[in-house]
Scaffold this motif. Structure first.
Motif, PDB file in Angstrom:
ATOM      1  N   GLY A   1      -8.932  -3.986  -5.344  1.00 30.90           N
ATOM      2  CA  GLY A   1      -8.315  -2.824  -5.967  1.00 30.90           C
ATOM      3  C   GLY A   1      -9.208  -1.600  -5.997  1.00 30.90           C
ATOM      4  O   GLY A   1     -10.165  -1.472  -5.210  1.00 30.90           O
TER       5      GLY A   1
ATOM      6  N   SER B   1      -6.830  -9.144  -2.925  1.00 30.39           N
ATOM      7  CA  SER B   1      -6.455  -7.765  -2.629  1.00 30.39           C
ATOM      8  C   SER B   1      -7.382  -6.900  -3.470  1.00 30.39           C
ATOM      9  O   SER B   1      -7.249  -6.840  -4.699  1.00 30.39           O
ATOM     10  CB  SER B   1      -4.989  -7.511  -3.009  1.00 30.39           C
ATOM     11  OG  SER B   1      -4.704  -6.124  -2.951  1.00 30.39           O
TER      12      SER B   1
ATOM     13  N   ASP C   1      -2.170  -2.923  -4.774  1.00 28.38           N
ATOM     14  CA  ASP C   1      -2.093  -2.297  -6.091  1.00 28.38           C
ATOM     15  C   ASP C   1      -3.445  -1.718  -6.494  1.00 28.38           C
ATOM     16  O   ASP C   1      -4.480  -2.024  -5.890  1.00 28.38           O
ATOM     17  CB  ASP C   1      -1.658  -3.321  -7.143  1.00 28.38           C
ATOM     18  CG  ASP C   1      -0.221  -3.783  -6.941  1.00 28.38           C
ATOM     19  OD1 ASP C   1       0.476  -3.200  -6.087  1.00 28.38           O
ATOM     20  OD2 ASP C   1       0.188  -4.725  -7.630  1.00 28.38           O
ATOM     21  N   ALA C   2      -3.458  -0.922  -7.550  1.00 30.43           N
ATOM     22  CA  ALA C   2      -4.711  -0.382  -8.076  1.00 30.43           C
ATOM     23  C   ALA C   2      -5.590  -1.498  -8.636  1.00 30.43           C
ATOM     24  O   ALA C   2      -6.819  -1.440  -8.569  1.00 30.43           O
ATOM     25  CB  ALA C   2      -4.423   0.654  -9.160  1.00 30.43           C
ATOM     26  N   GLU C   3      -4.950  -2.541  -9.161  1.00 30.08           N
ATOM     27  CA  GLU C   3      -5.672  -3.683  -9.725  1.00 30.08           C
ATOM     28  C   GLU C   3      -6.118  -4.646  -8.624  1.00 30.08           C
ATOM     29  O   GLU C   3      -5.402  -4.835  -7.636  1.00 30.08           O
ATOM     30  CB  GLU C   3      -4.797  -4.443 -10.719  1.00 30.08           C
ATOM     31  CG  GLU C   3      -4.351  -3.633 -11.918  1.00 30.08           C
ATOM     32  CD  GLU C   3      -3.113  -2.783 -11.660  1.00 30.08           C
ATOM     33  OE1 GLU C   3      -2.669  -2.086 -12.586  1.00 30.08           O
ATOM     34  OE2 GLU C   3      -2.602  -2.808 -10.508  1.00 30.08           O
ATOM     35  N   THR C   4      -7.267  -5.275  -8.797  1.00 30.62           N
ATOM     36  CA  THR C   4      -7.708  -6.320  -7.872  1.00 30.62           C
ATOM     37  C   THR C   4      -6.961  -7.603  -8.201  1.00 30.62           C
ATOM     38  O   THR C   4      -6.977  -8.070  -9.345  1.00 30.62           O
ATOM     39  CB  THR C   4      -9.226  -6.543  -7.971  1.00 30.62           C
ATOM     40  OG1 THR C   4      -9.892  -5.351  -7.563  1.00 30.62           O
ATOM     41  CG2 THR C   4      -9.658  -7.690  -7.065  1.00 30.62           C
TER      42      THR C   4
ATOM     43  N   GLU D   1     -10.869  -0.464  -8.787  1.00 26.96           N
ATOM     44  CA  GLU D   1     -11.864  -0.455  -9.845  1.00 26.96           C
ATOM     45  C   GLU D   1     -13.260  -0.185  -9.271  1.00 26.96           C
ATOM     46  O   GLU D   1     -13.461  -0.221  -8.048  1.00 26.96           O
ATOM     47  CB  GLU D   1     -11.880  -1.805 -10.578  1.00 26.96           C
ATOM     48  CG  GLU D   1     -10.535  -2.249 -11.156  1.00 26.96           C
ATOM     49  CD  GLU D   1      -9.764  -3.175 -10.230  1.00 26.96           C
ATOM     50  OE1 GLU D   1      -8.869  -3.877 -10.716  1.00 26.96           O
ATOM     51  OE2 GLU D   1     -10.060  -3.177  -9.014  1.00 26.96           O
TER      52      GLU D   1
ATOM     53  N   TYR E   1       0.801  -1.225   0.000  1.00 25.35           N
ATOM     54  CA  TYR E   1       0.000   0.000   0.000  1.00 25.35           C
ATOM     55  C   TYR E   1       0.835   1.277   0.000  1.00 25.35           C
ATOM     56  O   TYR E   1       0.432   2.290  -0.587  1.00 25.35           O
ATOM     57  CB  TYR E   1      -0.936   0.017   1.211  1.00 25.35           C
ATOM     58  CG  TYR E   1      -2.041  -0.997   1.114  1.00 25.35           C
ATOM     59  CD1 TYR E   1      -3.095  -0.820   0.230  1.00 25.35           C
ATOM     60  CD2 TYR E   1      -2.021  -2.134   1.913  1.00 25.35           C
ATOM     61  CE1 TYR E   1      -4.110  -1.758   0.138  1.00 25.35           C
ATOM     62  CE2 TYR E   1      -3.025  -3.072   1.830  1.00 25.35           C
ATOM     63  CZ  TYR E   1      -4.077  -2.886   0.938  1.00 25.35           C
ATOM     64  OH  TYR E   1      -5.074  -3.821   0.848  1.00 25.35           O
TER      65      TYR E   1
ATOM     66  N   ARG F   1      -6.337   6.424  -1.542  1.00 26.80           N
ATOM     67  CA  ARG F   1      -6.346   5.045  -2.036  1.00 26.80           C
ATOM     68  C   ARG F   1      -6.876   4.092  -0.982  1.00 26.80           C
ATOM     69  O   ARG F   1      -7.683   3.198  -1.270  1.00 26.80           O
ATOM     70  CB  ARG F   1      -4.935   4.630  -2.472  1.00 26.80           C
ATOM     71  CG  ARG F   1      -4.474   5.253  -3.764  1.00 26.80           C
ATOM     72  CD  ARG F   1      -3.153   4.655  -4.253  1.00 26.80           C
ATOM     73  NE  ARG F   1      -1.995   5.074  -3.480  1.00 26.80           N
ATOM     74  CZ  ARG F   1      -1.338   4.329  -2.614  1.00 26.80           C
ATOM     75  NH1 ARG F   1      -1.741   3.082  -2.356  1.00 26.80           N
ATOM     76  NH2 ARG F   1      -0.273   4.795  -1.965  1.00 26.80           N
TER      77      ARG F   1
ATOM     78  N   HIS G   1      -9.893   1.403  -1.223  1.00 26.02           N
ATOM     79  CA  HIS G   1      -9.634  -0.021  -0.990  1.00 26.02           C
ATOM     80  C   HIS G   1     -10.588  -0.562   0.081  1.00 26.02           C
ATOM     81  O   HIS G   1     -11.187  -1.636  -0.092  1.00 26.02           O
ATOM     82  CB  HIS G   1      -8.189  -0.234  -0.534  1.00 26.02           C
ATOM     83  CG  HIS G   1      -7.154  -0.157  -1.603  1.00 26.02           C
ATOM     84  ND1 HIS G   1      -7.152  -0.977  -2.712  1.00 26.02           N
ATOM     85  CD2 HIS G   1      -6.057   0.643  -1.735  1.00 26.02           C
ATOM     86  CE1 HIS G   1      -6.101  -0.704  -3.480  1.00 26.02           C
ATOM     87  NE2 HIS G   1      -5.435   0.280  -2.910  1.00 26.02           N
TER      88      HIS G   1
END
Length: 407
Positions: free
Chosen positions: A391, A389, A355-358, A393, A225, A277, A281
């Motif tokens: 993300g 994790s 991360d930004a991605e799941t 989106e 993170y 962020r 999350h």
């Protein structure tokens, strides 16, 4: 080499009145920043291995510890120092050390306090490589370990031996998100004069501050993170000046697991958005956990924000929110879990988190594969357990992908 060979310490910056008045989300942006020669808003990247001296006398004085300043990036770097100051401020520590990876942070913290003949008590549910380090690599160095369930404090106390020096855990736990009582762990550590070390990666200092609860050292995989963009491998250790001086100028200096200035610079950039962020999350994870809990194809959901989870009682008094990682068990066997993962189209099959991605992974065959089957069973890591994790989106797209994969 003494700590005074480096410029001003994190402790000096932590004492500045302006920092004492700032919230954590603001510190993540401004904390530790110093004015630079050209007035650059963004922290300069000092991508240099070594630093020139004005004369031979200055070089000798720095090596002798009689003059502050930089010598060699393995011993300190201005870009890295800003990251360390920022993390010390956020964790409420006297100092911090940035390392080349999360595992470099774990190993450096442990080796600061352990030597041949010593013993460590650790949680039986920890990251797979931490498990391998403690049970295999430290054992090769003559350092024994006992792993127990940290939900059972009498068992933790019973595991302590005359040679025990360290008590170690992570909370929430990777991968099933059990939450341990940090205050109870600290009480045991103080009673038996042990060093307490907690891995705070899943929470970050914005959601949990173990040092404020009495812990001696805090570890982060900054890969996750803190950086937030999946393009850095790094770690952080925070603690008091005495512990951090030994870690920096004995363990890190001699073992060499230091961070590169470029990676420190990327983490500093990522931390400017840490608060926003983390909120996304957490929001997404909470909604996904509720969806999974109501789905008849799911046997069990592991997420502390759910009232059914054993860690729910710690929300608000140990941790602010439950974080962005959750786990669940599918109804079915190992093959059922594998088939489900392979049907996903938006979610990425990958380890790591933050991360930004799941990202989704299968702990038993991936992150926790260093465990023996018996050790996995004792740690509660089943063959049909999956970890996500969550993300950044749109949550509706995340849920839709899971829904189509459950058919």
């Amino acid at each position: 080499m003494e700590s005074k060979t480096l410029p001003s310490s994190a402790a000096e910056h932590a004492e500045l009145p302006v920092y004492n008045k700032l919230h954590a989300s603001t510190l993540a942006i401004h904390g530790g920043h110093q004015a630079n020669e050209h007035g650059a808003l963004v922290t300069p990247l000092h991508q240099s291995a070594t630093f020139a001296f004005d004369n031979a006398e200055q070089g000798g004085a720095r090596f002798a510890g009689d003059q502050p300043g930089y010598i060699y990036t393995r011993l300190g770097n201005p870009t890295t120092a800003e990251l360390e100051r920022k993390m010390a401020l956020l964790e409420g520590a006297e100092d911090a050390a940035a390392t080349a990876s999360g595992m470099a942070a774990v190993s450096s913290a442990l080796l600061t306090h352990l030597q041949a003949g010593d013993h460590i008590v650790a949680s039986n549910a920890i990251y797979g490589c931490s498990f391998a380090l403690i049970t295999t690599q430290l054992n090769r160095l003559g350092i024994r370990s006992t792993l127990v369930d940290f939900n059972n404090m009498p068992a933790v106390t019973a595991a302590i031996e005359p040679t025990t020096k360290v008590i170690f855990c992570e909370t929430p736990v990777n991968p099933h998100l059990d939450v341990f009582d940090i205050r109870a762990i600290v009480a045991i550590a103080k009673q038996y004069d042990l060093v307490s070390i907690v891995d705070n990666t899943f929470m970050t200092p914005l959601l949990q501050q173990p040092l404020a609860l009495g812990v001696d050292m805090v570890i982060h995989s900054a890969t996750k993170y803190l950086n937030g963009h999946g393009d850095v491998i790094a770690g952080i250790v925070c603690g008091n000046r005495e512990h951090m001086t030994r870690l920096k100028y004995e363990i890190l200096k001699d073992f060499g697991g230091v961070i590169s200035p470029h990676d420190a610079w990327l983490i500093l950039r990522g931390m400017k958005t840490l608060d926003v962020r983390l909120q996304r999350h957490c929001d997404n994870a909470e909604q996904l956990a509720q969806y999974l809990q109501a789905n008849q194809a799911i046997a069990k959901v592991f997420y502390p924000a759910l009232s059914s989870h054993q860690g729910h009682r710690f929300i608000g008094r140990q941790m602010k929110r439950a974080g962005g990682v959750l786990a669940f068990e599918l109804i079915g066997d190992l093959q059922h879990a594998i088939d489900f993962v392979n049907r996903l189209t938006l979610l990425t099959i990958a380890v790591s988190l933050g991360d930004a991605e799941t990202l989704i992974q299968h702990p038993a065959s991936m992150t926790h594969s260093p465990y023996t089957p018996q050790a996995r069973a004792e740690a509660g890591i089943s063959d049909n357990l999956l970890r996500i994790s969550v993300g950044l989106e749109d949550i509706n797209d995340i849920i839709a992908d899971i829904e189509q994969a459950l058919v």
